[in-house]
Design a protein around this motif. Structure first.
Motif, PDB file in Angstrom:
ATOM      1  N   SER A  32       0.697  -1.113   0.082  1.00  0.00           N
ATOM      2  CA  SER A  32       0.056  -0.108  -0.016  1.00  0.00           C
ATOM      3  C   SER A  32       0.709   1.336  -0.021  1.00  0.00           C
ATOM      4  CB  SER A  32      -1.005   0.032   1.019  1.00  0.00           C
ATOM      5  OG  SER A  32      -1.758  -1.128   1.237  1.00  0.00           O
ATOM      6  N   ILE A  33       0.323   2.253  -0.595  1.00  0.00           N
ATOM      7  CA  ILE A  33       0.950   3.337  -0.485  1.00  0.00           C
ATOM      8  C   ILE A  33       0.294   4.879   0.100  1.00  0.00           C
ATOM      9  CG2 ILE A  33       1.959   3.260  -2.732  1.00  0.00           C
ATOM     10  CD1 ILE A  33      -0.024   4.984  -4.000  1.00  0.00           C
ATOM     11  N   GLY A  34       0.996   5.631   0.709  1.00  0.00           N
ATOM     12  CA  GLY A  34       0.571   6.878   1.168  1.00  0.00           C
ATOM     13  C   GLY A  34       1.248   8.103   0.333  1.00  0.00           C
ATOM     14  N   GLY A  35       0.833   9.433   0.664  1.00  0.00           N
ATOM     15  CA  GLY A  35       1.249  10.433   0.256  1.00  0.00           C
ATOM     16  C   GLY A  35       0.865  10.987  -1.335  1.00  0.00           C
ATOM     17  N   GLY A  36       1.478  11.957  -1.691  1.00  0.00           N
ATOM     18  CA  GLY A  36       0.795  12.421  -2.898  1.00  0.00           C
ATOM     19  C   GLY A  36       0.668  14.026  -2.745  1.00  0.00           C
ATOM     20  N   ILE A  37       0.557  15.016  -3.863  1.00  0.00           N
ATOM     21  CA  ILE A  37       0.501  16.489  -3.655  1.00  0.00           C
ATOM     22  C   ILE A  37      -0.717  16.840  -3.349  1.00  0.00           C
ATOM     23  CG2 ILE A  37       2.453  16.581  -5.703  1.00  0.00           C
ATOM     24  CD1 ILE A  37       0.177  17.096  -7.503  1.00  0.00           C
ATOM     25  N   ASP A  38      -1.710  16.003  -3.142  1.00  0.00           N
ATOM     26  CA  ASP A  38      -2.999  16.444  -2.672  1.00  0.00           C
ATOM     27  C   ASP A  38      -3.048  15.866  -1.224  1.00  0.00           C
ATOM     28  OD1 ASP A  38      -2.998  13.723  -3.398  1.00  0.00           O
ATOM     29  OD2 ASP A  38      -5.086  13.583  -3.835  1.00  0.00           O
ATOM     30  N   GLN A  39      -2.274  15.342  -0.390  1.00  0.00           N
ATOM     31  CA  GLN A  39      -2.259  15.041   0.996  1.00  0.00           C
ATOM     32  C   GLN A  39      -1.331  15.730   1.829  1.00  0.00           C
ATOM     33  OE1 GLN A  39      -4.037  11.961   1.516  1.00  0.00           O
ATOM     34  NE2 GLN A  39      -4.537  12.390  -0.761  1.00  0.00           N
ATOM     35  N   ASP A  40      -1.790  15.732   3.008  1.00  0.00           N
ATOM     36  CA  ASP A  40      -0.848  16.521   4.091  1.00  0.00           C
ATOM     37  C   ASP A  40       0.235  15.917   4.350  1.00  0.00           C
ATOM     38  OD1 ASP A  40      -0.054  18.029   6.022  1.00  0.00           O
ATOM     39  OD2 ASP A  40      -1.715  17.405   7.496  1.00  0.00           O
ATOM     40  N   PRO A  41       1.407  16.744   3.915  1.00  0.00           N
ATOM     41  CA  PRO A  41       2.817  16.083   4.092  1.00  0.00           C
ATOM     42  C   PRO A  41       3.090  15.914   5.520  1.00  0.00           C
ATOM     43  CG  PRO A  41       3.184  18.064   3.217  1.00  0.00           C
ATOM     44  CD  PRO A  41       1.518  17.621   3.094  1.00  0.00           C
ATOM     45  N   GLY A  42       2.612  16.782   6.470  1.00  0.00           N
ATOM     46  CA  GLY A  42       2.848  16.496   7.674  1.00  0.00           C
ATOM     47  C   GLY A  42       2.528  15.338   8.470  1.00  0.00           C
ATOM     48  N   GLN A  43       1.635  14.463   7.664  1.00  0.00           N
ATOM     49  CA  GLN A  43       0.883  13.273   8.306  1.00  0.00           C
ATOM     50  C   GLN A  43       2.084  12.074   7.835  1.00  0.00           C
ATOM     51  OE1 GLN A  43      -1.346  12.943  10.514  1.00  0.00           O
ATOM     52  NE2 GLN A  43      -1.343  15.318  10.268  1.00  0.00           N
ATOM     53  N   ASN A  44       3.207  12.352   7.069  1.00  0.00           N
ATOM     54  CA  ASN A  44       3.869  11.516   6.859  1.00  0.00           C
ATOM     55  C   ASN A  44       4.906  10.940   7.770  1.00  0.00           C
ATOM     56  OD1 ASN A  44       5.785   9.922   5.322  1.00  0.00           O
ATOM     57  ND2 ASN A  44       5.889  10.984   3.475  1.00  0.00           N
ATOM     58  N   PRO A  45       5.039   9.628   8.134  1.00  0.00           N
ATOM     59  CA  PRO A  45       5.769   9.321   9.175  1.00  0.00           C
ATOM     60  C   PRO A  45       7.178   8.900   8.562  1.00  0.00           C
ATOM     61  CG  PRO A  45       4.362   7.418   8.820  1.00  0.00           C
ATOM     62  CD  PRO A  45       3.804   8.609   7.844  1.00  0.00           C
ATOM     63  N   PHE A  46       7.377   8.664   7.353  1.00  0.00           N
ATOM     64  CA  PHE A  46       8.505   8.279   6.662  1.00  0.00           C
ATOM     65  C   PHE A  46       9.331   9.363   6.314  1.00  0.00           C
ATOM     66  CE2 PHE A  46       5.307   5.254   5.733  1.00  0.00           C
ATOM     67  CZ  PHE A  46       5.644   4.142   6.952  1.00  0.00           C
ATOM     68  N   SER A  47       9.060  10.641   6.408  1.00  0.00           N
ATOM     69  CA  SER A  47      10.092  12.019   5.719  1.00  0.00           C
ATOM     70  C   SER A  47      10.332  12.880   6.943  1.00  0.00           C
ATOM     71  CB  SER A  47       9.105  12.495   4.887  1.00  0.00           C
ATOM     72  OG  SER A  47       9.911  13.651   4.367  1.00  0.00           O
ATOM     73  N   GLU A  48      11.713  13.003   6.863  1.00  0.00           N
ATOM     74  CA  GLU A  48      12.033  13.965   7.989  1.00  0.00           C
ATOM     75  C   GLU A  48      11.515  15.293   7.705  1.00  0.00           C
ATOM     76  OE1 GLU A  48      16.301  13.540   8.071  1.00  0.00           O
ATOM     77  OE2 GLU A  48      16.174  11.264   9.024  1.00  0.00           O
ATOM     78  N   ASP A  49      11.533  15.722   6.113  1.00  0.00           N
ATOM     79  CA  ASP A  49      11.110  16.893   5.654  1.00  0.00           C
ATOM     80  C   ASP A  49       9.505  16.970   5.731  1.00  0.00           C
ATOM     81  OD1 ASP A  49      10.446  19.221   4.097  1.00  0.00           O
ATOM     82  OD2 ASP A  49      11.720  18.541   2.424  1.00  0.00           O
ATOM     83  N   LYS A  50       8.719  17.521   6.431  1.00  0.00           N
ATOM     84  CA  LYS A  50       7.491  17.637   6.464  1.00  0.00           C
ATOM     85  C   LYS A  50       6.794  18.306   5.222  1.00  0.00           C
ATOM     86  CE  LYS A  50       7.259  14.754   9.664  1.00  0.00           C
ATOM     87  NZ  LYS A  50       6.812  13.468   9.356  1.00  0.00           N
ATOM     88  N   SER A  51       7.552  18.798   4.463  1.00  0.00           N
ATOM     89  CA  SER A  51       7.085  19.321   3.006  1.00  0.00           C
ATOM     90  C   SER A  51       6.905  18.465   2.050  1.00  0.00           C
ATOM     91  CB  SER A  51       7.734  20.709   2.750  1.00  0.00           C
ATOM     92  OG  SER A  51       9.050  20.422   2.427  1.00  0.00           O
ATOM     93  N   ASP A  52       7.470  17.303   2.287  1.00  0.00           N
ATOM     94  CA  ASP A  52       7.887  16.172   1.438  1.00  0.00           C
ATOM     95  C   ASP A  52       6.356  15.609   0.816  1.00  0.00           C
ATOM     96  OD1 ASP A  52       8.298  13.992  -0.440  1.00  0.00           O
ATOM     97  OD2 ASP A  52      10.047  13.145   0.944  1.00  0.00           O
ATOM     98  N   LYS A  53       6.065  15.620  -0.665  1.00  0.00           N
ATOM     99  CA  LYS A  53       4.699  15.292  -0.800  1.00  0.00           C
ATOM    100  C   LYS A  53       4.754  13.955  -1.744  1.00  0.00           C
ATOM    101  CE  LYS A  53       2.128  19.485  -0.281  1.00  0.00           C
ATOM    102  NZ  LYS A  53       1.053  20.090  -0.795  1.00  0.00           N
ATOM    103  N   GLY A  54       5.882  13.447  -1.690  1.00  0.00           N
ATOM    104  CA  GLY A  54       6.174  12.009  -2.328  1.00  0.00           C
ATOM    105  C   GLY A  54       5.263  10.839  -1.990  1.00  0.00           C
ATOM    106  N   ILE A  55       5.461   9.640  -2.590  1.00  0.00           N
ATOM    107  CA  ILE A  55       4.647   8.603  -2.629  1.00  0.00           C
ATOM    108  C   ILE A  55       5.589   7.499  -1.852  1.00  0.00           C
ATOM    109  CG2 ILE A  55       3.500   6.812  -3.773  1.00  0.00           C
ATOM    110  CD1 ILE A  55       1.915   9.454  -4.105  1.00  0.00           C
TER     111      ILE A  55
END
Length: 128
Positions: A32-55
């Motif tokens: 399964s995937i999470g993320g995307g430019i339409d998602q809140d990057p602050g909710q991404n537990p895998f990225s240290e950069d909380k502006s990262d909108k990657g998949i």
């Protein structure tokens, strides 16, 4: 991997090829995937950069095609079958991954351990 708008992005990548598992009419990838430019990057537990909108890979099915291929939770998907995945919505990413006519998915991913290994190897060998 840090991202500065307007600046080139450098990433250590790995190619992963996943053979989809056929179950009746469905083709199973096993992740399964999470993320995307339409998602809140602050909710991404895998990225240290909380502006990262990657998949990112958020779940792996034990024993499934993705695990067998070497995909890991937290991997960032950079490309799917040659398509850039760095600036897509969550739904666009899902559609690229689940095309019915494709039995194989070729991913270009990056993961923290790859970047750390390169940093350590550069630090351990003096430049000549």
């Amino acid at each position: 991997m840090s991202f500065v708008p307007g600046q080139p992005v450098t990433a250590v990548v790995q190619r992963i090829e996943i053979q989809k598992l056929r179950e009746g009419e469905n083709l199973i990838l096993g992740f399964s995937i999470g993320g995307g430019i339409d998602q809140d990057p602050g909710q991404n537990p895998f990225s240290e950069d909380k502006s990262d909108k990657g998949i990112y890979v958020t779940r792996i099915t034990p024993g499934g095609p993705a695990e067998v291929a070497g995909l890991r939770i937290g991997d960032k998907i950079m490309q799917v079958n040659g398509w850039d995945m760095t600036m897509v919505t969550h739904d666009q990413a899902r559609k690229k991954l689940t095309k019915k006519r494709e039995d194989v998915v070729r991913l270009l991913i990056t993961r923290k351990s790859l970047e750390e290994a390169v940093k350590h190897s550069k630090g351990s060998h003096p430049r000549q």
